[in-house]
Write a protein that holds these residues in place. Structure first.
Motif, PDB file in Angstrom:
ATOM      1  N   LEU A 135       0.827  -1.206   0.000  1.00 31.72           N
ATOM      2  CA  LEU A 135       0.000   0.000   0.000  1.00 31.72           C
ATOM      3  C   LEU A 135       0.864   1.261   0.000  1.00 31.72           C
ATOM      4  O   LEU A 135       0.624   2.202  -0.770  1.00 31.72           O
ATOM      5  N   GLU A 136       1.857   1.281   0.856  1.00 28.97           N
ATOM      6  CA  GLU A 136       2.714   2.466   0.984  1.00 28.97           C
ATOM      7  C   GLU A 136       3.493   2.725  -0.301  1.00 28.97           C
ATOM      8  O   GLU A 136       3.543   3.857  -0.804  1.00 28.97           O
ATOM      9  N   THR A 137       4.075   1.662  -0.857  1.00 29.85           N
ATOM     10  CA  THR A 137       4.948   1.829  -2.027  1.00 29.85           C
ATOM     11  C   THR A 137       4.151   2.218  -3.265  1.00 29.85           C
ATOM     12  O   THR A 137       4.568   3.110  -4.028  1.00 29.85           O
ATOM     13  N   THR A 138       3.031   1.555  -3.509  1.00 26.96           N
ATOM     14  CA  THR A 138       2.235   1.865  -4.700  1.00 26.96           C
ATOM     15  C   THR A 138       1.685   3.287  -4.636  1.00 26.96           C
ATOM     16  O   THR A 138       1.774   4.036  -5.622  1.00 26.96           O
ATOM     17  N   ASN A 139       1.148   3.676  -3.501  1.00 23.92           N
ATOM     18  CA  ASN A 139       0.564   5.013  -3.396  1.00 23.92           C
ATOM     19  C   ASN A 139       1.623   6.108  -3.504  1.00 23.92           C
ATOM     20  O   ASN A 139       1.363   7.182  -4.046  1.00 23.92           O
ATOM     21  N   LYS A 140       2.825   5.837  -3.022  1.00 21.87           N
ATOM     22  CA  LYS A 140       3.912   6.811  -3.151  1.00 21.87           C
ATOM     23  C   LYS A 140       4.361   6.973  -4.598  1.00 21.87           C
ATOM     24  O   LYS A 140       4.951   7.984  -4.965  1.00 21.87           O
ATOM     25  N   ASN A 141       4.043   5.953  -5.410  1.00 21.38           N
ATOM     26  CA  ASN A 141       4.481   5.961  -6.809  1.00 21.38           C
ATOM     27  C   ASN A 141       3.330   6.212  -7.786  1.00 21.38           C
ATOM     28  O   ASN A 141       3.326   5.723  -8.915  1.00 21.38           O
ATOM     29  N   ASN A 142       2.328   6.962  -7.325  1.00 22.27           N
ATOM     30  CA  ASN A 142       1.230   7.418  -8.188  1.00 22.27           C
ATOM     31  C   ASN A 142       0.304   6.311  -8.660  1.00 22.27           C
ATOM     32  O   ASN A 142      -0.409   6.485  -9.654  1.00 22.27           O
ATOM     33  N   VAL A 143       0.315   5.182  -7.982  1.00 22.73           N
ATOM     34  CA  VAL A 143      -0.631   4.107  -8.281  1.00 22.73           C
ATOM     35  C   VAL A 143      -1.521   3.935  -7.051  1.00 22.73           C
ATOM     36  O   VAL A 143      -1.054   3.498  -5.994  1.00 22.73           O
ATOM     37  N   MET A 144      -2.783   4.309  -7.191  1.00 27.41           N
ATOM     38  CA  MET A 144      -3.681   4.243  -6.046  1.00 27.41           C
ATOM     39  C   MET A 144      -4.076   2.797  -5.747  1.00 27.41           C
ATOM     40  O   MET A 144      -4.541   2.068  -6.621  1.00 27.41           O
ATOM     41  N   THR A 145      -3.851   2.389  -4.521  1.00 31.27           N
ATOM     42  CA  THR A 145      -4.344   1.108  -4.016  1.00 31.27           C
ATOM     43  C   THR A 145      -4.974   1.369  -2.657  1.00 31.27           C
ATOM     44  O   THR A 145      -4.718   2.408  -2.036  1.00 31.27           O
ATOM     45  N   ARG A 146      -5.796   0.453  -2.199  1.00 33.11           N
ATOM     46  CA  ARG A 146      -6.400   0.646  -0.878  1.00 33.11           C
ATOM     47  C   ARG A 146      -6.673  -0.701  -0.236  1.00 33.11           C
ATOM     48  O   ARG A 146      -6.897  -1.702  -0.934  1.00 33.11           O
ATOM     49  N   PRO A 147      -6.684  -0.733   1.092  1.00 32.18           N
ATOM     50  CA  PRO A 147      -7.007  -1.982   1.778  1.00 32.18           C
ATOM     51  C   PRO A 147      -8.505  -2.234   1.735  1.00 32.18           C
ATOM     52  O   PRO A 147      -9.299  -1.333   1.441  1.00 32.18           O
TER      53      PRO A 147
END
Length: 380
Positions: A331-343
């Protein structure tokens, strides 16, 4: 496990951008502007107009039901469905804790109490086994229905939710509910276009509820629908959601407490244009799901796919990580890299307004809560 960087690269390749990739955005590629302009020109932008009627007819065909009622949102659809089936203050409704909060809220709006039972690992939706075990321990059949012999409260309904568009095991749930004289309502908010054994979700429950929120597969900004194969119940639903007004050319007569839950014609126009594209949306989503499935097959990450005898709409696609540590890193890595993910959602009994409600052991729900992550799922 495949590196998170390679997952990010693959997703960016699918969406052909280095810019921010949202989780799910609407696609307006049909008659949306045309129908909206027609509605504005007609001046019928509120709750009366031809697109409301057209939307209801389209939903009847899509869900293979006898009556559809356009309402303001999916939560309202569930609330009214519960009322139509006689759920009253103090009653209990069997549902899942692994759900969006609207499911539980709609029960609470009827002053009823949610009973949180576990989900199945394969569907992520309400488990027939969990329902059966609960009823065997606490259920008591009386002439007028099923009661909880510990609390003395009537168990008025069972409300499974088709999580992310993956249908629950409906045949088993229906058989249990029929045995215990409990009405089944499908929370189909996320499953428009999904199928169970060749039939659309929404046509199995006594009543079912759909959502057309901005992030759904088909959207009209807000919006919802109640559908039923019981024409009488459906007509009562239309009546209640339009302020329980007795038809009259000019007099205002309301003979019971109703709701101003009407979908405006403006929203219905948008919904109709979107529904016209539903099957192309579904086809595109299934193509994306196949691409994800192929990519993740050799990655050590489990991509969630439809169960046998079902056809999922793949509204929100998801992966299952190894544990909570891996989930949080993903979650942390994807969102930091402009790819939205969520739990996945926090389980309902962890929320302060529902922490007093009965729950079983929730083994599967807690397992999934720690591991499931949604990934970008927009129609491309």
């Amino acid at each position: 496990m495949t590196s998170i960087d390679s997952v990010i690269s693959f997703i960016k390749e699918q969406y052909k951008t280095e810019a921010f990739i949202p989780l799910h955005v609407p696609h307006f590629g049909g008659n949306e502007k045309k129908y909206l302009l027609e509605t504005i020109d007609s001046t019928f932008v509120s709750s009366v107009g031809p697109y409301v009627d057209q939307f209801e007819i389209m939903m009847q065909k899509i869900t293979q039901t006898q009556k559809a009622v356009a309402v303001v949102n999916g939560t309202a659809a569930i609330q009214v469905a519960l009322r139509l089936l006689g759920v009253k203050s103090g009653d209990e409704v069997l549902t899942q804790a692994l759900t969006f909060v609207a499911t539980a809220n709609a029960i609470a709006y009827q002053n009823a109490t949610p009973v949180f039972l576990d989900v199945d690992l394969d569907t992520m939706g309400l488990s027939p086994k969990a329902v059966s075990l609960f009823l065997e321990e606490f259920g008591e059949l009386r002439e007028d229905g099923c009661y909880n012999k510990k609390t003395g409260n009537k168990i008025s309904a069972c409300l499974p939710m088709h999580t992310f568009g993956f249908p629950v095991h409906l045949d088993e749930l229906l058989a249990i509910c029929n045995t215990w004289k409990i009405a089944l309502i499908e929370d189909a908010a996320e499953s428009l276009g999904s199928e169970y054994k060749g039939k659309p979700t929404g046509c199995f429950g006594k009543l079912s509820a759909f959502s057309f929120n901005g992030n759904k597969i088909v959207t009209c900004g807000g919006g919802g629908a109640i559908v039923s194969n019981d024409l009488k119940l459906g007509e009562k639903g239309k009546y209640l959601t339009t302020t329980a007004k007795i038809p009259h050319p000019y007099e205002y007569v309301h003979d019971e407490m109703g709701y101003n839950f009407r979908m405006p014609n403006l929203n219905a126009a948008l919904a109709c244009a979107q529904l016209e594209q539903l099957y192309s949306f579904l086809e595109n989503k299934r193509k994306l799901a196949k691409e994800y499935e192929s990519f993740f097959a050799t990655s050590g990450v489990k991509f969630r796919t439809e169960t046998p005898e079902t056809k999922a709409n793949y509204w929100l696609m998801c992966v299952e990580l190894e544990n909570k540590i891996e989930r949080d890193l993903f979650l942390e890595t994807t969102n930091k890299n402009n790819v939205m993910t969520r739990p996945i959602w926090q389980l309902m009994y962890r929320l302060p307004m529902y922490n007093h409600c009965y729950r079983d052991q929730q083994v599967n729900a807690e397992f999934l809560e720690e591991r499931i992550v949604n990934i970008p799922s927009s129609v491309r």
